[in-house]
Design a protein around this motif. Structure first.
Motif, mmCIF file in Angstrom:
data_model
loop_
_atom_site.group_PDB
_atom_site.id
_atom_site.type_symbol
_atom_site.label_atom_id
_atom_site.label_comp_id
_atom_site.label_asym_id
_atom_site.label_seq_id
_atom_site.Cartn_x
_atom_site.Cartn_y
_atom_site.Cartn_z
ATOM 1 N N LEU A 234 0.834 -1.198 0.000
ATOM 2 C CA LEU A 234 0.000 0.000 0.000
ATOM 3 C C LEU A 234 0.874 1.256 0.000
ATOM 4 O O LEU A 234 0.618 2.209 -0.749
ATOM 5 C CB LEU A 234 -0.923 -0.001 1.218
ATOM 6 N N ALA A 235 1.898 1.261 0.828
ATOM 7 C CA ALA A 235 2.779 2.424 0.895
ATOM 8 C C ALA A 235 3.524 2.636 -0.412
ATOM 9 O O ALA A 235 3.735 3.772 -0.844
ATOM 10 C CB ALA A 235 3.761 2.263 2.055
ATOM 11 N N LEU A 236 3.929 1.548 -1.043
ATOM 12 C CA LEU A 236 4.625 1.673 -2.328
ATOM 13 C C LEU A 236 3.750 2.313 -3.386
ATOM 14 O O LEU A 236 4.240 2.903 -4.346
ATOM 15 C CB LEU A 236 5.098 0.298 -2.797
ATOM 16 N N GLN A 237 2.439 2.220 -3.213
ATOM 17 C CA GLN A 237 1.512 2.848 -4.157
ATOM 18 C C GLN A 237 1.090 4.252 -3.710
ATOM 19 O O GLN A 237 0.228 4.867 -4.316
ATOM 20 C CB GLN A 237 0.264 1.974 -4.320
ATOM 21 N N ALA A 256 3.772 2.410 13.542
ATOM 22 C CA ALA A 256 3.183 2.367 12.205
ATOM 23 C C ALA A 256 3.629 3.569 11.385
ATOM 24 O O ALA A 256 3.957 3.435 10.194
ATOM 25 C CB ALA A 256 1.654 2.329 12.319
ATOM 26 N N ARG A 257 3.654 4.743 12.006
ATOM 27 C CA ARG A 257 4.114 5.936 11.275
ATOM 28 C C ARG A 257 5.588 5.793 10.894
ATOM 29 O O ARG A 257 5.985 6.162 9.776
ATOM 30 C CB ARG A 257 3.900 7.185 12.130
ATOM 31 N N ASP A 258 6.378 5.253 11.821
ATOM 32 C CA ASP A 258 7.802 5.061 11.515
ATOM 33 C C ASP A 258 7.990 4.082 10.359
ATOM 34 O O ASP A 258 8.875 4.260 9.518
ATOM 35 C CB ASP A 258 8.531 4.535 12.750
ATOM 36 N N ASN A 259 7.171 3.025 10.322
ATOM 37 C CA ASN A 259 7.270 2.051 9.234
ATOM 38 C C ASN A 259 7.044 2.708 7.890
ATOM 39 O O ASN A 259 7.801 2.517 6.934
ATOM 40 C CB ASN A 259 6.243 0.936 9.440
ATOM 41 N N ARG A 264 9.055 5.407 2.689
ATOM 42 C CA ARG A 264 9.258 6.625 1.891
ATOM 43 C C ARG A 264 10.746 6.906 1.709
ATOM 44 O O ARG A 264 11.197 7.275 0.614
ATOM 45 C CB ARG A 264 8.602 7.822 2.586
ATOM 46 N N GLN A 265 11.512 6.730 2.774
ATOM 47 C CA GLN A 265 12.945 6.987 2.697
ATOM 48 C C GLN A 265 13.623 6.010 1.754
ATOM 49 O O GLN A 265 14.502 6.398 0.964
ATOM 50 C CB GLN A 265 13.564 6.907 4.084
ATOM 51 N N MET A 266 13.227 4.728 1.808
ATOM 52 C CA MET A 266 13.821 3.738 0.912
ATOM 53 C C MET A 266 13.536 4.079 -0.542
ATOM 54 O O MET A 266 14.402 3.960 -1.403
ATOM 55 C CB MET A 266 13.293 2.346 1.229
#
Length: 327
Positions: A234-237, A256-259, A264-266
């Motif tokens: 989901l984050a990748l999208q 969860a926010r840190d994850n 995003r950083q990666m």
């Protein structure tokens, strides 16, 4: 042939990066992509020694999945193993506990010793092959696993592991074929669905990856690993808010926010992650997703996969996250 399977010290040229020395509660970029490392976050499956029978007293299961409890449990099994080196059940339980702690080379050595004693035992060969895969000895693992089942009596967990090895070697089409075969044998098995979803992500098909991972996470047998793999895709999208919501089912809001922030950083640091995120057209197979399979599982309800099976296909993605973290 047996000499080739059990040749001491044989190594594959493809190595998996070690995660030793990482945070005790790692970010999703490190932990969720490593399978057994998630045991440190609690709530995951622990090893079972229920099948150690006879006069040998099995140690009590660990009180929790904390590193200290897992280490204490593993030490009890080590003492049992040293006292009964020919007992296959003890050896397999001990190797599994080592894998849960990330001591994959040691686990492979234990399983190699017992496989020499039981060269035709498919259960032993399956566990040996998985330990070799965890240790990065991928070609050897493939060879051993080819003897761990047969076409007329396939084992879904072995087929699933073969798929994860193919993913790590970059053959996503072969991997997806293996996962689909495993799902014929164990329909709806969340660990296989999770591997299939991550394989689609590696094939640059994030919408399909999301669809399959949603099915995996919705399974009543799903655990933290399936849900955090869904959060990753989901984050990748760019669906960051929903990714945080999924992560919060198992983690604190801050974790969860840190994850999501780590993903995003990666993406910002790694061309490989940006390529997965921004690729518009799917690459690789476009066969029907797992929910279309209707064949019943052999032998009744499928057993839960061993600790490292559940996210085994993600090791290729773990390599990408390790590359990004090193930059």
């Amino acid at each position: 042939m047996r000499e080739a399977l059990f040749k001491p010290g044989a190594r594959d040229s493809v190595a998996i990066r070690s995660k030793s020395g990482r945070d005790a509660i790692p970010l999703l970029a490190r932990a969720v992509l490593a399978g057994v490392a998630l045991l440190a976050l609690s709530g995951c499956k622990t090893m079972s020694v229920d099948d150690i029978t006879g006069s040998i007293a099995a140690p009590a299961k660990p009180a929790s999945s904390s590193p200290a409890d897992l280490r204490a449990y593993s030490e009890q099994l080590r003492r049992l193993y040293e006292a009964h080196p020919g007992n296959r059940k003890i050896a397999m339980a001990y190797a599994k506990s080592l894998r849960a702690r990330g001591l994959n080379d040691q686990a492979a050595a234990v399983m190699e010793n017992i496989a020499i004693k039981y060269p035709k035992d498919r259960e032993v060969l399956g566990a040996f092959g998985k330990a070799l895969a965890d240790a990065g000895q991928l070609r050897r693992a493939q060879e051993v696993l080819s003897h761990a089942d047969s076409p007329d009596d396939p084992n879904w967990s072995v087929v699933n592991t073969r798929g994860s090895i193919a993913d790590q070697l970059g053959d996503h089409k072969e991997a997806q074929d293996d996962y689909e075969t495993a799902l014929k044998l164990a329909p709806g098995q969340p660990s296989v669905l999770s591997n299939l979803g991550l394989s689609y992500a590696l094939s640059h098909d994030l919408p399909r990856a999301e669809s399959v991972l949603r099915e995996a996470a919705a399974s009543p047998n799903a655990d933290m690993r399936e849900r955090q793999n869904l959060a990753l895709v989901l984050a990748l999208q760019g669906k960051f808010a929903e990714a945080e919501q999924v992560s919060e089912r198992d983690l604190s809001p801050q974790q969860a926010r840190d994850n999501v922030a780590s993903i995003r950083q990666m993406i910002a640091q790694s061309n490989d992650w940006r390529d997965i995120q921004t690729s518009a057209a799917p690459r690789g197979r476009t066969t029907a997703v797992a929910r279309s399979w209707t064949l019943p599982a052999t032998g009744g309800r499928a057993q839960a996969a061993s600790d490292s099976d559940d996210s085994a296909a993600s090791r290729k993605m773990q390599q990408l996250s390790a590359d990004a973290a090193a930059r």
